[in-house]
Structure formats: C-alpha cells, structure tokens
Design a protein around this motif. Sequence first.
Motif, PDB file in Angstrom:
ATOM      1  N   GLU A  22       9.030   6.834  -8.217  1.00 42.74           N
ATOM      2  CA  GLU A  22       8.938   5.574  -8.948  1.00 42.74           C
ATOM      3  C   GLU A  22       9.286   4.394  -8.053  1.00 42.74           C
ATOM      4  O   GLU A  22      10.372   4.330  -7.489  1.00 42.74           O
ATOM      5  CB  GLU A  22       9.863   5.597 -10.164  1.00 42.74           C
ATOM      6  CG  GLU A  22       9.359   6.467 -11.298  1.00 42.74           C
ATOM      7  CD  GLU A  22      10.086   6.164 -12.592  1.00 42.74           C
ATOM      8  OE1 GLU A  22       9.934   5.057 -13.136  1.00 42.74           O
ATOM      9  OE2 GLU A  22      10.832   7.052 -13.040  1.00 42.74           O
ATOM     10  N   THR A  23       8.365   3.474  -7.930  1.00 44.57           N
ATOM     11  CA  THR A  23       8.588   2.231  -7.207  1.00 44.57           C
ATOM     12  C   THR A  23       8.199   1.079  -8.130  1.00 44.57           C
ATOM     13  O   THR A  23       7.457   1.274  -9.092  1.00 44.57           O
ATOM     14  CB  THR A  23       7.744   2.168  -5.921  1.00 44.57           C
ATOM     15  OG1 THR A  23       6.354   2.228  -6.267  1.00 44.57           O
ATOM     16  CG2 THR A  23       8.082   3.326  -4.980  1.00 44.57           C
TER      17      THR A  23
ATOM     18  N   GLN B 147      12.077  13.280  -0.708  1.00 47.00           N
ATOM     19  CA  GLN B 147      10.729  13.203  -1.277  1.00 47.00           C
ATOM     20  C   GLN B 147       9.927  12.077  -0.638  1.00 47.00           C
ATOM     21  O   GLN B 147       8.719  12.206  -0.391  1.00 47.00           O
ATOM     22  CB  GLN B 147      10.821  13.008  -2.795  1.00 47.00           C
ATOM     23  CG  GLN B 147      11.348  14.239  -3.522  1.00 47.00           C
ATOM     24  CD  GLN B 147      11.671  13.950  -4.980  1.00 47.00           C
ATOM     25  OE1 GLN B 147      12.187  12.887  -5.322  1.00 47.00           O
ATOM     26  NE2 GLN B 147      11.375  14.883  -5.848  1.00 47.00           N
ATOM     27  N   LEU B 148      10.603  10.964  -0.361  1.00 45.38           N
ATOM     28  CA  LEU B 148       9.948   9.841   0.315  1.00 45.38           C
ATOM     29  C   LEU B 148       9.466  10.276   1.698  1.00 45.38           C
ATOM     30  O   LEU B 148       8.332   9.977   2.101  1.00 45.38           O
ATOM     31  CB  LEU B 148      10.937   8.690   0.391  1.00 45.38           C
ATOM     32  CG  LEU B 148      10.462   7.334   0.911  1.00 45.38           C
ATOM     33  CD1 LEU B 148      11.248   6.220   0.220  1.00 45.38           C
ATOM     34  CD2 LEU B 148      10.682   7.230   2.412  1.00 45.38           C
TER      35      LEU B 148
ATOM     36  N   PRO C  41      14.584   3.505  -5.945  1.00 42.00           N
ATOM     37  CA  PRO C  41      14.740   2.495  -4.901  1.00 42.00           C
ATOM     38  C   PRO C  41      13.883   1.266  -5.170  1.00 42.00           C
ATOM     39  O   PRO C  41      12.798   1.366  -5.756  1.00 42.00           O
ATOM     40  CB  PRO C  41      14.259   3.219  -3.646  1.00 42.00           C
ATOM     41  CG  PRO C  41      13.221   4.185  -4.162  1.00 42.00           C
ATOM     42  CD  PRO C  41      13.687   4.594  -5.532  1.00 42.00           C
ATOM     43  N   ILE C  42      14.371   0.114  -4.752  1.00 39.59           N
ATOM     44  CA  ILE C  42      13.597  -1.118  -4.790  1.00 39.59           C
ATOM     45  C   ILE C  42      13.643  -1.747  -3.399  1.00 39.59           C
ATOM     46  O   ILE C  42      14.322  -1.235  -2.512  1.00 39.59           O
ATOM     47  CB  ILE C  42      14.137  -2.108  -5.848  1.00 39.59           C
ATOM     48  CG1 ILE C  42      15.603  -2.486  -5.529  1.00 39.59           C
ATOM     49  CG2 ILE C  42      14.020  -1.526  -7.250  1.00 39.59           C
ATOM     50  CD1 ILE C  42      16.138  -3.622  -6.386  1.00 39.59           C
ATOM     51  N   ASP C  43      12.949  -2.851  -3.216  1.00 36.81           N
ATOM     52  CA  ASP C  43      12.986  -3.666  -2.002  1.00 36.81           C
ATOM     53  C   ASP C  43      12.592  -2.877  -0.751  1.00 36.81           C
ATOM     54  O   ASP C  43      13.439  -2.437   0.013  1.00 36.81           O
ATOM     55  CB  ASP C  43      14.366  -4.305  -1.822  1.00 36.81           C
ATOM     56  CG  ASP C  43      14.346  -5.409  -0.785  1.00 36.81           C
ATOM     57  OD1 ASP C  43      13.302  -5.590  -0.116  1.00 36.81           O
ATOM     58  OD2 ASP C  43      15.366  -6.097  -0.622  1.00 36.81           O
TER      59      ASP C  43
ATOM     60  N   GLN D  78       0.835  -1.208   0.000  1.00 40.15           N
ATOM     61  CA  GLN D  78       0.000   0.000   0.000  1.00 40.15           C
ATOM     62  C   GLN D  78       0.866   1.253   0.000  1.00 40.15           C
ATOM     63  O   GLN D  78       0.556   2.236  -0.694  1.00 40.15           O
ATOM     64  CB  GLN D  78      -0.918  -0.003   1.223  1.00 40.15           C
ATOM     65  CG  GLN D  78      -2.041  -1.021   1.163  1.00 40.15           C
ATOM     66  CD  GLN D  78      -2.835  -1.077   2.452  1.00 40.15           C
ATOM     67  OE1 GLN D  78      -2.292  -0.963   3.544  1.00 40.15           O
ATOM     68  NE2 GLN D  78      -4.151  -1.242   2.332  1.00 40.15           N
ATOM     69  N   TRP D  79       1.941   1.226   0.782  1.00 41.26           N
ATOM     70  CA  TRP D  79       2.810   2.408   0.831  1.00 41.26           C
ATOM     71  C   TRP D  79       3.528   2.602  -0.505  1.00 41.26           C
ATOM     72  O   TRP D  79       3.653   3.717  -0.991  1.00 41.26           O
ATOM     73  CB  TRP D  79       3.816   2.307   1.976  1.00 41.26           C
ATOM     74  CG  TRP D  79       4.598   3.582   2.160  1.00 41.26           C
ATOM     75  CD1 TRP D  79       4.110   4.857   2.031  1.00 41.26           C
ATOM     76  CD2 TRP D  79       5.972   3.716   2.494  1.00 41.26           C
ATOM     77  NE1 TRP D  79       5.106   5.777   2.274  1.00 41.26           N
ATOM     78  CE2 TRP D  79       6.247   5.099   2.564  1.00 41.26           C
ATOM     79  CE3 TRP D  79       6.986   2.809   2.759  1.00 41.26           C
ATOM     80  CZ2 TRP D  79       7.526   5.605   2.877  1.00 41.26           C
ATOM     81  CZ3 TRP D  79       8.245   3.292   3.075  1.00 41.26           C
ATOM     82  CH2 TRP D  79       8.514   4.673   3.136  1.00 41.26           C
ATOM     83  N   MET D  80       3.995   1.513  -1.094  1.00 40.55           N
ATOM     84  CA  MET D  80       4.648   1.613  -2.396  1.00 40.55           C
ATOM     85  C   MET D  80       3.711   2.241  -3.426  1.00 40.55           C
ATOM     86  O   MET D  80       4.124   3.092  -4.229  1.00 40.55           O
ATOM     87  CB  MET D  80       5.103   0.234  -2.867  1.00 40.55           C
ATOM     88  CG  MET D  80       6.268  -0.340  -2.082  1.00 40.55           C
ATOM     89  SD  MET D  80       6.670  -2.035  -2.587  1.00 40.55           S
ATOM     90  CE  MET D  80       7.197  -1.766  -4.286  1.00 40.55           C
ATOM     91  N   SER D  81       2.442   1.844  -3.390  1.00 44.93           N
ATOM     92  CA  SER D  81       1.467   2.407  -4.310  1.00 44.93           C
ATOM     93  C   SER D  81       1.261   3.896  -4.047  1.00 44.93           C
ATOM     94  O   SER D  81       1.170   4.706  -4.992  1.00 44.93           O
ATOM     95  CB  SER D  81       0.136   1.657  -4.176  1.00 44.93           C
ATOM     96  OG  SER D  81      -0.855   2.212  -5.010  1.00 44.93           O
ATOM     97  N   ALA D  82       1.205   4.267  -2.773  1.00 41.37           N
ATOM     98  CA  ALA D  82       1.027   5.682  -2.419  1.00 41.37           C
ATOM     99  C   ALA D  82       2.236   6.508  -2.844  1.00 41.37           C
ATOM    100  O   ALA D  82       2.089   7.656  -3.288  1.00 41.37           O
ATOM    101  CB  ALA D  82       0.792   5.811  -0.913  1.00 41.37           C
ATOM    102  N   LEU D  83       3.430   5.950  -2.712  1.00 40.07           N
ATOM    103  CA  LEU D  83       4.640   6.650  -3.155  1.00 40.07           C
ATOM    104  C   LEU D  83       4.609   6.869  -4.662  1.00 40.07           C
ATOM    105  O   LEU D  83       5.002   7.928  -5.162  1.00 40.07           O
ATOM    106  CB  LEU D  83       5.886   5.855  -2.759  1.00 40.07           C
ATOM    107  CG  LEU D  83       6.244   5.856  -1.278  1.00 40.07           C
ATOM    108  CD1 LEU D  83       7.365   4.849  -1.001  1.00 40.07           C
ATOM    109  CD2 LEU D  83       6.675   7.254  -0.816  1.00 40.07           C
TER     110      LEU D  83
END
Length: 337
Positions: A79-80, A143-144, A233-235, A68-73
């Motif tokens: 970019e995630t 930004q994160l 960033p990944i992971d 959910q957080w990745m989607s919000a970012l």
Amino acid sequence: MIDPRLAQLTAAAETSMSQWDLEGSTLDLIKFRENAVYKLTSPDGEHFALRIHRPGYHDFAALLSELQWMSALSDFGIETPTVIETKAGELMTKVVIPETGEDVYVDLFGWVNGTSLGADEGVVVTAEENRSMYYTIGEIAAQLHNQSSSWTLPEGFKRHAWDLEGLVGEQPFWGRFWELELLTPEQQVLLVEARAKAAEILQSVPKNSDNYSLIHADFDPHNIMIEGDKIRPIDFDDAGFGWHMFEIATALYFMQTEPHYDLIKEAIIEGYRSKRDLSDDQLELLDLFLALRGFTYLGWIRSRQETETAKELSGDLIERAVRQSHRLLKWAKHYQN
C-alpha cells in the motif's frame, strides 16, 4: 514571522488547485523540509495530501519515476499513497513562482489516515507494541525489496543512487558532510577518518539483486503511518538505488536511544527474514550503514543551514553522527581482522 520561501510555495500550491478542479480548498501545512506538504481539504470536505517539490532537488524525469515506482509497488500489493491525476490526466503539474521565475512541480495524493510513528514523541510505547510495529516494518521493507529487485524499470526511469559515490564520494548526494561548518575541528577530523574507513569497506560490498536495488531510503518514523493494525510507508521523495542494509539502518537510526532498541532491532530483522533472505554477512555491516546514514544527515544540514528545521536538528544530528563514527571505527578494527 512567516518564512518568505514557504509563503511563495504556499501561493504556488494555491495556484495549482485548479488543475484538479479543487479551487476554494484550504491548505494546512504538514511539514516543510525537502518539500512543502499540505493537507488539502476540498469545499465538500474531502482530504488530500498536496506536495510541492523543492526546486532543484529532483527534475521532472526523477519525479515521474518516483510516482511510477509507487504505482508498481501498489500493483505488487504494497500500500502506497494513491496518486491523483490532474484533470488533464497528468501525474503532476508545473507552477512558476512569480518572484523567482522558478518552475516547481506539484502532485496530489489520496489522504492516508492514521498518525505517523514519529508523531507520538514523548508517548510511552510498550515493548510489545514496539516489537509488533517493527516486525511489520521489517516485513514491508523485505516486500519492497522483493518487488524492486525483480522489477523491469520503465524506459527513461531515473533516480539517484545511495551508492559509494552518493554516500561518501567527492560529491555525495546530500553534500560534503565532513565540511559542515558547525563541526568542531576535532569532530571534523573524526568525520574525515570515518568517511575514509567507510569508503574503504564499502568498496568491497557487492551490488547485486540480493542486496541492492531501489529502496525507499527514508524509513524514518515520521514516514511510517499507523492506523490501527495497518502500517504503511509514505514519502518516497528520497527513494533511489541503494543497499538493502541502508534501508534497515535508516529505520533503526533514531531508535538507538530508545529503551527497547535491542527488541526493535531483533523484531525488524525477524520481520524482514520472514519475507526475504538476509544473510548474516549482510547483517554484520549494520554499523557501517548506521554510520553512513549519520553522514547523510550532516550533509542534509550543510545544504539547508538557513532553514529552521536544520537549525533545530543540527545539534542532535551532529552528536549522533559523532557517536556513530566512533562506533564505526571500533567495529572496523574487528571486521577487518
């Protein structure tokens, strides 16, 4: 010799393919640490990243919260990796390992092109290249934190915390690092002293939206992907609530032995400050958070001593943590005066 645990996870990953109608795809192992991560190549040649989670590390609610957080970012403009839903519209699927009866969760992401910043070990990177990369990494971190410090958490959101208890409490998130069996008696005494000093100082560090929110918590070079001028960033597996300086310390931790470290440190701070305030008072705590990062790696080793990765890395991680502990104790004398 094939790791029997990895063989179980690979079989589970193969079983999960049907949930995305990807039967017949091939799997190539990318890494096996917290989780097993594979490059999945479909029969028609399309690439994905398939991740099978380590049993017992995160429960379903925590894993869902990560996605959910990745989607919000992503919605915020950071970019995630894209989460690929199953054919049933779920963000992940569950597979049972027959040999142990364990439930494991599997998710699938769109493939991220490029190479990780940590993949080119031994390759000479110029000072200007380092400056440019780490300036951008600083921008991304800021930004994160801009997103997470103002985001309203979804109902049921659950992630761990890299706070005082999670870092130096009686049961730190990654384990009681000062009891690592590989430490010499002298090293253990040092770690106990450094832990106590870190806890003492950390108690006075506030937690508010200016300096504490959801963080990626693993801006290690291996989790920064580079494709041309694009860096992302990944992971997000270790993402949780924590101090923003812990994020910066993580990005810098393994770079301290690099020849351009001072330039890298300056660049990431400049990049961060170009997008978000970072006070001198916060920055003054860098040695504290570098030591805390070192502690976590020793806890990580202690709970995974049976793995080849832990065996390979233990010597270097202990040496770094010992060096960081000495620096912490020296720094604390000036900081507290």
